[in-house]
Motif scaffolding. Structure first.
Motif, mmCIF file in Angstrom:
data_model
loop_
_atom_site.group_PDB
_atom_site.id
_atom_site.type_symbol
_atom_site.label_atom_id
_atom_site.label_comp_id
_atom_site.label_asym_id
_atom_site.label_seq_id
_atom_site.Cartn_x
_atom_site.Cartn_y
_atom_site.Cartn_z
ATOM 1 N N LEU A 119 11.385 -19.135 11.249
ATOM 2 C CA LEU A 119 10.832 -19.097 12.494
ATOM 3 C C LEU A 119 10.243 -18.336 13.461
ATOM 4 C CD1 LEU A 119 9.010 -22.266 14.054
ATOM 5 C CD2 LEU A 119 11.647 -22.158 15.160
ATOM 6 N N ALA A 120 9.761 -18.196 13.701
ATOM 7 C CA ALA A 120 9.027 -17.151 15.039
ATOM 8 C C ALA A 120 7.728 -17.652 15.587
ATOM 9 C CB ALA A 120 8.750 -15.789 14.237
ATOM 10 N N SER A 121 7.674 -17.078 16.924
ATOM 11 C CA SER A 121 6.154 -17.719 18.025
ATOM 12 C C SER A 121 4.965 -16.867 16.995
ATOM 13 C CB SER A 121 6.341 -16.468 18.832
ATOM 14 O OG SER A 121 5.905 -14.999 18.516
ATOM 15 N N MET A 122 3.799 -17.304 17.205
ATOM 16 C CA MET A 122 2.054 -17.250 16.541
ATOM 17 C C MET A 122 2.161 -15.542 17.037
ATOM 18 S SD MET A 122 -1.307 -18.438 17.551
ATOM 19 C CE MET A 122 -0.739 -20.236 16.837
ATOM 20 N N PHE B 36 -0.044 -20.640 9.150
ATOM 21 C CA PHE B 36 0.150 -22.143 10.364
ATOM 22 C C PHE B 36 -0.590 -23.352 9.549
ATOM 23 C CE2 PHE B 36 0.005 -17.464 11.557
ATOM 24 C CZ PHE B 36 0.254 -17.181 12.376
ATOM 25 N N HIS C 60 3.641 -29.912 18.708
ATOM 26 C CA HIS C 60 4.259 -29.190 18.663
ATOM 27 C C HIS C 60 5.839 -29.764 18.577
ATOM 28 C CE1 HIS C 60 2.667 -26.105 16.063
ATOM 29 N NE2 HIS C 60 1.995 -26.290 16.709
ATOM 30 N N SER D 274 6.850 -18.988 9.448
ATOM 31 C CA SER D 274 5.204 -19.989 10.393
ATOM 32 C C SER D 274 6.483 -19.992 11.879
ATOM 33 C CB SER D 274 5.665 -21.597 9.424
ATOM 34 O OG SER D 274 5.068 -22.064 10.618
ATOM 35 N N ASN D 275 5.060 -20.457 12.480
ATOM 36 C CA ASN D 275 5.748 -20.704 14.036
ATOM 37 C C ASN D 275 6.072 -22.005 13.918
ATOM 38 O OD1 ASN D 275 2.782 -22.081 14.038
ATOM 39 N ND2 ASN D 275 2.599 -21.376 15.714
ATOM 40 N N SER D 276 5.779 -23.097 13.113
ATOM 41 C CA SER D 276 6.033 -25.104 13.340
ATOM 42 C C SER D 276 7.375 -24.991 12.769
ATOM 43 C CB SER D 276 5.332 -25.629 12.659
ATOM 44 O OG SER D 276 5.483 -26.670 11.833
ATOM 45 N N ASP E 186 4.903 -13.047 16.891
ATOM 46 C CA ASP E 186 5.805 -12.759 15.467
ATOM 47 C C ASP E 186 5.663 -12.862 14.296
ATOM 48 O OD1 ASP E 186 6.852 -11.307 17.633
ATOM 49 O OD2 ASP E 186 8.572 -12.757 17.671
ATOM 50 N N CYS E 187 5.053 -14.213 14.321
ATOM 51 C CA CYS E 187 4.304 -14.399 12.531
ATOM 52 C C CYS E 187 2.990 -13.257 12.592
ATOM 53 C CB CYS E 187 3.788 -16.048 12.742
ATOM 54 S SG CYS E 187 5.170 -16.790 12.590
ATOM 55 N N SER F 52 6.142 -22.524 19.060
ATOM 56 C CA SER F 52 7.643 -22.741 18.217
ATOM 57 C C SER F 52 8.533 -22.704 19.527
ATOM 58 C CB SER F 52 7.662 -20.992 17.551
ATOM 59 O OG SER F 52 7.263 -19.394 19.028
#
Lengths: 414, 141
Positions: free
Chosen positions: A398-401, A299, A235, A380-382, A403-404, A199
């Motif tokens: 938006l968050a890191s994988m 994701f 990404h 999402s992390n995207s 945190d998602c 992310s």
């Protein structure tokens, strides 16, 4: 535009109506962008989900597919971007039978044209990565920016119709990024905060994309000292293309055309803009949503590599997605086979997630799915996905994988 | 007022005329539109909730996303498309889409920022084949 004998013959219809249409289409586009001639291309990749095509687009392709085999078959290897439907799961997502029926018609027509239905936007990781200097007609902005930048290939953004014209003719107009003169850096960025995780790389791509803001500008990026992975570049590139319509970047020390800054610009005349930690914080902060109930965690965009799939499965080990939250992991048909073979998909689904293949979330009637499922708040992390999906009526964050996953388990954005 | 002629690069699509809808924001059919209703749906877009149907849409540039190439064709097939789109600078996708959709599209104006040169409500004629956009009428307000 200068045409060779074969191109004249195609334009005259001597090699069939589909190729005549393709030539006429390319000449219109070529004239628009002052192309002098056409360039032979070795592969085509086409974005053609039925949400974009609609009934009109499917009928258009069916008309091409109705011609004799000798006249309708593509002349170079041609593959497809993600579709809008995973036939194994469309009812679960509350997509309709009418959507699936339109998708089947499109697939039948594309197969009649000789197109390989790879249904992936990570073909550079899974199908056949292009070679440096190879001229291509690729669709999907994330595919184009990755192949131009990381692999040193030559492609413009080719929308579905133009990719199809290229597949039928084996040519594309020579303009834009097919010309070396247009591949030098015109914008310069110095990264003062090393990205950590996908992310973050997406956020860096988004920030540079926003600041660049033009297909015709080429950013060069300095300051990265940690070796990026293919997924990191994926990404970053996808977000840069999404936020800025950028189709080529240079990352000094890592991408093939930029062993050093002097290789892509005159550093004495190109002032660098800093991208610092506060820019990252502001970018993530612009989406907000902490504490909000979360409807769906996605994701996707780009489709997940086998490495991302395993990361996700590891994070979900022994966890359970909240009963009011949907978790989707979207990958390519090629990765899906391996993910199942390795037991990765089973682990994601044991935690309550759903693995989808051959589609991409935002290309899948996202508005209709939101209405049918009552989805509003999306995480999402995207960076690419959160940029796109707001127009479909979602409230994205938006968050890191990591945190998602925590948010999916908690049912709210942590 | 006398008409105002704006020279631009040769474009694609037919000669059309209509009422201008202008923003200095950017454009993507995928990111910004509710294509069924024919309105801008992205809340952050400067034309949010405005209808673009049958307008001469004037915007700055195009955003990422290859889908717009099919989408212009699909929108036009239902009569729910702009009559023309004018850009300061367009990307390949939108030009490719206009070619398939037979929609008028031009960019690269000689006299500067087209989003300043044309005002919302102007009656505008677009001639892509000769690279000419003419402001026929402007209501003084």
């Amino acid at each position: 535009m200068r045409l060779d004998d074969e191109e004249h013959a195609m334009l005259a219809g001597e090699l069939g109506e589909p190729r005549r249409w393709g030539m006429e289409h390319m000449l219109q586009v070529g004239r628009f962008f002052d192309a002098d001639d056409l360039v032979p291309v070795s592969q085509a990749h086409m974005m053609a989900d039925t949400e974009s095509l609609g009934e009109a687009g499917v009928v258009f392709v069916e008309q091409l597919a109705a011609h004799a085999a000798a006249n309708r078959k593509v002349r170079i290897p041609m593959i497809t971007d993600p579709r809008g439907i995973d036939f194994d799961h469309y009812r679960t997502l509350k997509q309709t039978d009418a959507m699936a029926a339109l998708e089947r018609r499109a697939i039948t027509a594309f197969e009649a044209l000789g197109i390989l239905m790879t249904d992936t936007c990570i073909n550079y990781q899974t199908i056949m990565p292009p070679v440096r200097g190879e001229h291509l007609a690729y669709g999907d902005t994330g595919v184009v920016i990755y192949c131009n930048s990381v692999l040193g290939a030559y492609s413009n953004f080719e929308g579905g119709p133009s990719a199809l014209a290229a597949g039928l003719s084996g040519r594309t107009p020579r303009y834009g990024l097919h010309l070396d003169a247009n591949r030098k850096a015109t914008r310069r960025f110095r990264v003062m905060h090393e990205p950590k995780g996908l992310s973050d790389w997406g956020a860096l791509g988004a920030i540079i994309g926003q600041r660049t803001g033009s297909y015709w500008d080429i950013p060069v990026i300095e300051g990265i000292t940690t070796q990026p992975t293919s997924d990191d570049m994926k990404h970053m590139g996808a977000a840069m293309a999404s936020f800025g319509s950028v189709a080529l970047f240079h990352l000094v020390g890592y991408t093939p055309d930029a062993p050093d800054i002097d290789a892509v610009c005159n550093p004495a005349t190109l002032t660098a803009q800093d991208v610092n930690e506060a820019d990252f914080a502001a970018f993530f902060g612009s989406y907000g949503g902490r504490g909000d109930k979360i409807d769906i965690v996605v994701f996707s965009a780009p489709q997940l590599s086998i490495i991302e799939m395993r990361q996700l499965a590891d994070l979900l080990n022994g966890r359970k997605v909240h009963a009011d939250t949907t978790l989707l992991a979207v990958t390519s048909p090629q990765v899906a086979v391996d993910a199942e073979r390795f037991g990765i998909s089973q682990r994601i689904e044991a935690a309550g997630g759903l693995v989808l293949k051959g589609m991409c979330f935002y290309q899948s009637y996202a508005r209709e799915m939101a209405l049918a499922n009552g989805w509003t708040r999306l995480l999402s992390n995207s960076a690419k996905l959160v940029n796109i999906i707001g127009g479909y009526g979602y409230k994205p964050s938006l968050a890191s994988m990591e945190d998602c996953v925590e948010s999916a388990v908690a049912g709210e954005i942590v | 007022m006398t008409s105002i002629e704006l020279r631009c690069h040769v474009g694609v699509g037919p000669k059309v005329d209509g009422v201008a809808l202008v923003t200095d924001d950017n454009f993507s059919a995928r990111y910004d539109l509710d294509r069924i209703k024919g309105i801008f749906s992205r809340p952050q877009h400067k034309l949010a909730d405005e209808s673009y149907v049958d307008k001469i849409l004037v915007v700055n540039t195009a955003k990422g996303g290859v889908a717009s190439a099919w989408m212009l064709h699909e929108m036009a097939s239902r009569g729910m498309a702009p009559r023309a789109i004018l850009f300061n600078r367009v990307n390949p996708i939108l030009a490719q889409g206009a070619a398939l959709a037979n929609m008028a599209m031009c960019d690269r104006f000689n006299d500067g920022d087209v989003t300043n040169l044309i005002k919302t409500g102007d009656h505008v004629m677009v001639q892509p084949d000769i690279g000419l956009v003419t402001i026929l009428r402007r209501d003084d307000r």
